[in-house]
Design an enzyme around this catalytic site. Sequence first.
Site, mmCIF file in Angstrom:
data_model
loop_
_atom_site.group_PDB
_atom_site.id
_atom_site.type_symbol
_atom_site.label_atom_id
_atom_site.label_comp_id
_atom_site.label_asym_id
_atom_site.label_seq_id
_atom_site.Cartn_x
_atom_site.Cartn_y
_atom_site.Cartn_z
ATOM 1 N N GLN A 75 2.967 10.026 0.977
ATOM 2 C CA GLN A 75 4.301 9.432 1.104
ATOM 3 C C GLN A 75 5.229 9.802 -0.050
ATOM 4 O O GLN A 75 6.448 9.663 0.066
ATOM 5 C CB GLN A 75 4.196 7.908 1.203
ATOM 6 C CG GLN A 75 3.513 7.435 2.475
ATOM 7 C CD GLN A 75 3.340 5.931 2.466
ATOM 8 O OE1 GLN A 75 2.354 5.425 1.935
ATOM 9 N NE2 GLN A 75 4.307 5.215 3.009
ATOM 10 N N GLY B 118 0.832 -1.201 0.000
ATOM 11 C CA GLY B 118 0.000 0.000 0.000
ATOM 12 C C GLY B 118 0.861 1.242 0.000
ATOM 13 O O GLY B 118 1.992 1.224 0.509
ATOM 14 N N HIS C 234 -2.522 8.042 6.475
ATOM 15 C CA HIS C 234 -1.492 8.872 5.829
ATOM 16 C C HIS C 234 -2.110 10.141 5.238
ATOM 17 O O HIS C 234 -1.527 11.221 5.332
ATOM 18 C CB HIS C 234 -0.810 8.095 4.692
ATOM 19 C CG HIS C 234 0.315 7.209 5.129
ATOM 20 N ND1 HIS C 234 1.435 7.681 5.789
ATOM 21 C CD2 HIS C 234 0.518 5.879 4.967
ATOM 22 C CE1 HIS C 234 2.267 6.666 6.019
ATOM 23 N NE2 HIS C 234 1.737 5.553 5.539
ATOM 24 N N HIS D 210 -4.656 2.095 7.249
ATOM 25 C CA HIS D 210 -3.283 2.604 7.368
ATOM 26 C C HIS D 210 -3.046 3.714 6.331
ATOM 27 O O HIS D 210 -2.501 4.775 6.657
ATOM 28 C CB HIS D 210 -2.314 1.425 7.177
ATOM 29 C CG HIS D 210 -0.867 1.786 7.146
ATOM 30 N ND1 HIS D 210 0.038 1.347 8.094
ATOM 31 C CD2 HIS D 210 -0.137 2.508 6.257
ATOM 32 C CE1 HIS D 210 1.241 1.807 7.799
ATOM 33 N NE2 HIS D 210 1.166 2.520 6.680
ATOM 34 N N GLU D 211 -3.482 3.463 5.093
ATOM 35 C CA GLU D 211 -3.255 4.442 4.017
ATOM 36 C C GLU D 211 -4.152 5.670 4.186
ATOM 37 O O GLU D 211 -3.729 6.791 3.891
ATOM 38 C CB GLU D 211 -3.466 3.801 2.643
ATOM 39 C CG GLU D 211 -2.598 2.568 2.357
ATOM 40 C CD GLU D 211 -1.114 2.767 2.611
ATOM 41 O OE1 GLU D 211 -0.652 3.925 2.563
ATOM 42 O OE2 GLU D 211 -0.421 1.769 2.885
ATOM 43 N N CYS E 34 5.650 0.105 7.241
ATOM 44 C CA CYS E 34 5.361 1.250 6.364
ATOM 45 C C CYS E 34 6.598 1.549 5.536
ATOM 46 O O CYS E 34 7.715 1.538 6.059
ATOM 47 C CB CYS E 34 4.996 2.466 7.224
ATOM 48 S SG CYS E 34 4.605 3.948 6.261
ATOM 49 N N LEU E 35 6.385 1.819 4.248
ATOM 50 C CA LEU E 35 7.512 2.148 3.374
ATOM 51 C C LEU E 35 8.205 3.437 3.817
ATOM 52 O O LEU E 35 9.369 3.646 3.484
ATOM 53 C CB LEU E 35 7.042 2.270 1.918
ATOM 54 C CG LEU E 35 6.669 0.930 1.272
ATOM 55 C CD1 LEU E 35 6.014 1.160 -0.082
ATOM 56 C CD2 LEU E 35 7.907 0.046 1.130
HETATM 57 C C1 QAP Z 1 0.966 -0.671 4.928
HETATM 58 O O1 QAP Z 1 3.117 -1.100 4.126
HETATM 59 C C2 QAP Z 1 0.628 -1.908 5.672
HETATM 60 O O2 QAP Z 1 9.761 -1.784 6.678
HETATM 61 C C3 QAP Z 1 1.789 -0.899 3.688
HETATM 62 O O3 QAP Z 1 11.746 -2.543 5.027
HETATM 63 C C4 QAP Z 1 1.602 -2.686 6.263
HETATM 64 O O4 QAP Z 1 3.775 -1.904 2.149
HETATM 65 C C5 QAP Z 1 -0.664 -2.288 5.800
HETATM 66 C C6 QAP Z 1 7.815 -2.347 3.662
HETATM 67 C C7 QAP Z 1 1.267 -3.839 6.944
HETATM 68 C C8 QAP Z 1 -1.001 -3.442 6.468
HETATM 69 C C9 QAP Z 1 -0.038 -4.230 7.039
HETATM 70 C C10 QAP Z 1 8.137 -2.035 4.958
HETATM 71 C C11 QAP Z 1 8.833 -2.737 2.817
HETATM 72 C C12 QAP Z 1 6.439 -2.276 3.157
HETATM 73 C C13 QAP Z 1 9.440 -2.100 5.403
HETATM 74 C C14 QAP Z 1 4.053 -1.614 3.288
HETATM 75 C C15 QAP Z 1 10.468 -2.495 4.540
HETATM 76 C C16 QAP Z 1 10.148 -2.815 3.248
HETATM 77 C C17 QAP Z 1 5.401 -1.759 3.847
HETATM 78 CO CO CO Z 2 2.551 3.652 5.496
#
Ligand code: QAP
Ligand code: CO
Length: 182
Positions: free
Chosen positions: A53, A48, A140, A136-137, A94-95
């Site tokens: 972001q 997401g 943001h 979550h999004e 989170c990215l």
């Molecule tokens: C949000 O998050 C989310 O730390 C999206 O090193 C996350 O795509 C919603 C990511 C979990 C629901 C559950 C995070 C990639 C990606 C990192 C992501 C990383 C590399 C996070």
């Molecule tokens: Co995020």
Amino acid sequence: MTMARLPILRYPDPRLHRKAKPVAQVDDRIRQLAADMAETMYEAPGIGLAATQVDVHEQVIVVDISETRDQLMVFINPVLLSKSDSLSDYEEGCLSVPGVYDDVSRPAVIEVQALDLAGESFVVRAEGLLAVCIQHEMDHLQGKVFVQHLSRLKQSRIRAKMLKQEKDRADDPSGEAASLAL
Ligand code: QAP
Ligand code: CO
């Protein structure tokens, strides 16, 4: 349409706390933004991404929770219509906060209304990972990062960890050379 990867803001960048404005018109500019956000999410890789972001403060979200990475969902001007009383915990990441994962408690089931890339309104009922991801999004877009659901102590530890990461990257001449070599 040619797609581009966009730079992702990293916590604690203050621009992550700006509130996104509604999209006035779903036009080619917004379709290009969504395509670039999708490219950025898939390359990361992530499930997401919110426009906030990538430093665009308009209400656009891309999500793909499929294993096959071919079920892109785009939400423009998303509105929460309903949320369940029952909560569910999920270990989020989170990215914008790489390497940090922690449990967040949120409503287990939600109903969201949004516009699609054609500017048509749709409603989706989500549960499980999709519900977590959409919430979550949507946070943001309000300027809220998931770490703000955690204790103040955890937030200050995460902030310190991210600032150290940033410093280590700036001090690392090999990373610099590698990016210059591209
Ligand atoms: C949000 O998050 C989310 O730390 C999206 O090193 C996350 O795509 C919603 C990511 C979990 C629901 C559950 C995070 C990639 C990606 C990192 C992501 C990383 C590399 C996070
Ligand atoms: Co995020």
